[in-house]
Enzyme design. Sequence first.
Site, PDB file in Angstrom:
ATOM      1  N   ASP A 114     -22.522   8.791  36.096  1.00  0.00           N
ATOM      2  CA  ASP A 114     -21.506   9.826  36.277  1.00  0.00           C
ATOM      3  C   ASP A 114     -22.171  11.053  36.889  1.00  0.00           C
ATOM      4  OD1 ASP A 114     -18.994  10.946  36.246  1.00  0.00           O
ATOM      5  OD2 ASP A 114     -18.671  10.708  34.092  1.00  0.00           O
ATOM      6  N   ASP A 115     -21.354  11.957  37.438  1.00  0.00           N
ATOM      7  CA  ASP A 115     -21.946  13.157  38.023  1.00  0.00           C
ATOM      8  C   ASP A 115     -22.445  14.109  36.948  1.00  0.00           C
ATOM      9  OD1 ASP A 115     -19.336  13.668  37.210  1.00  0.00           O
ATOM     10  OD2 ASP A 115     -18.763  14.791  39.002  1.00  0.00           O
ATOM     11  N   ASP A 123     -20.181  16.926  30.200  1.00  0.00           N
ATOM     12  CA  ASP A 123     -19.832  18.300  29.825  1.00  0.00           C
ATOM     13  C   ASP A 123     -19.669  18.368  28.302  1.00  0.00           C
ATOM     14  OD1 ASP A 123     -18.391  20.709  29.348  1.00  0.00           O
ATOM     15  OD2 ASP A 123     -17.573  20.723  31.357  1.00  0.00           O
TER      16      ASP A 123
HETATM   17  O1  LIG Z   1     -18.126  15.372  29.230  1.00  0.00           O
HETATM   18  P1  LIG Z   1     -16.693  15.606  29.552  1.00  0.00           P
HETATM   19  O2  LIG Z   1     -16.175  16.905  28.990  1.00  0.00           O
HETATM   20  O3  LIG Z   1     -15.813  14.459  29.175  1.00  0.00           O
HETATM   21  O4  LIG Z   1     -16.580  15.821  31.119  1.00  0.00           O
HETATM   22  C1  LIG Z   1     -17.277  15.025  32.046  1.00  0.00           C
HETATM   23  C2  LIG Z   1     -16.320  14.280  32.917  1.00  0.00           C
HETATM   24  O5  LIG Z   1     -15.520  15.224  33.654  1.00  0.00           O
HETATM   25  C3  LIG Z   1     -15.595  14.911  35.033  1.00  0.00           C
HETATM   26  O6  LIG Z   1     -14.581  14.049  35.412  1.00  0.00           O
HETATM   27  P2  LIG Z   1     -13.098  14.546  35.605  1.00  0.00           P
HETATM   28  O7  LIG Z   1     -12.370  14.387  34.309  1.00  0.00           O
HETATM   29  O8  LIG Z   1     -13.122  15.914  36.215  1.00  0.00           O
HETATM   30  O9  LIG Z   1     -12.430  13.528  36.564  1.00  0.00           O
HETATM   31  P3  LIG Z   1     -12.797  13.160  38.064  1.00  0.00           P
HETATM   32  O10 LIG Z   1     -14.256  12.815  38.055  1.00  0.00           O
HETATM   33  O11 LIG Z   1     -11.898  12.031  38.349  1.00  0.00           O
HETATM   34  O12 LIG Z   1     -12.488  14.370  38.900  1.00  0.00           O
HETATM   35  C4  LIG Z   1     -16.912  14.217  35.216  1.00  0.00           C
HETATM   36  O13 LIG Z   1     -16.926  13.402  36.355  1.00  0.00           O
HETATM   37  C5  LIG Z   1     -17.071  13.448  33.934  1.00  0.00           C
HETATM   38  O14 LIG Z   1     -16.554  12.147  34.009  1.00  0.00           O
END
Ligand SMILES: O=P(O)(O)OC[C@H]1O[C@H](OP(=O)(O)OP(=O)(O)O)[C@H](O)[C@@H]1O
Length: 164
Positions: A96-97, A100
């Site tokens: 994953d990127d 958070d």
């Molecule tokens: O640790 P967390 O608080 O769960 O957040 C991390 C997640 O949030 C982002 O995805 P996002 O929900 O923005 O969706 P996307 O990647 O489809 O834009 C990111 O790519 C992770 O998957």
Amino acid sequence: MTDKSDRYIKTYPISWEQLHRDAKALAWRLLDQQENWKGIIAITRGGLVPAAIIARELDIHLIDTVCVSSYTWKDQGQLSVIKAVENSGEGWLLIDDLVDTGKTAGIVRKMIPKAHFATIYAKPAGRPIVDTFITEVSQDTWILFPWDSESRFVRPIVGLKSER
Ligand SMILES: O=P(O)(O)OC[C@H]1O[C@H](OP(=O)(O)OP(=O)(O)O)[C@H](O)[C@@H]1O
């Protein structure tokens, strides 16, 4: 929905170049840990670009996705798994990127418990759930990824000052 956007005080803009450099740094780290990863499972959508870069660097051609939908802009709504995978993850990379709060990772790791979970960026709350990451960013920082932004004109500082 509760507005949680005020939990982000700072913004950390990432350019394509920096993202590429950081993803390659992650690829080096992962290669040091194991030479023959079976494949990559990318967490959509943020994991897709890092997964592509890592796949290229590690010569991995077997790529799957686990599809999760959560954030709407800066507000994290209900997490929903749109596409699951039936794979224990043994010998696989889960990419994953960023991590958070760690909520997305928590759900995905339960589904794919044996995968090696790697992200480029990690915030303190999510850090314990990641096996490998490159850069830690503070919890109150919004990471602005290159696919979510564009270069645009900004007015000179002198003009902004007169409006204060
Ligand atoms: O640790 P967390 O608080 O769960 O957040 C991390 C997640 O949030 C982002 O995805 P996002 O929900 O923005 O969706 P996307 O990647 O489809 O834009 C990111 O790519 C992770 O998957």
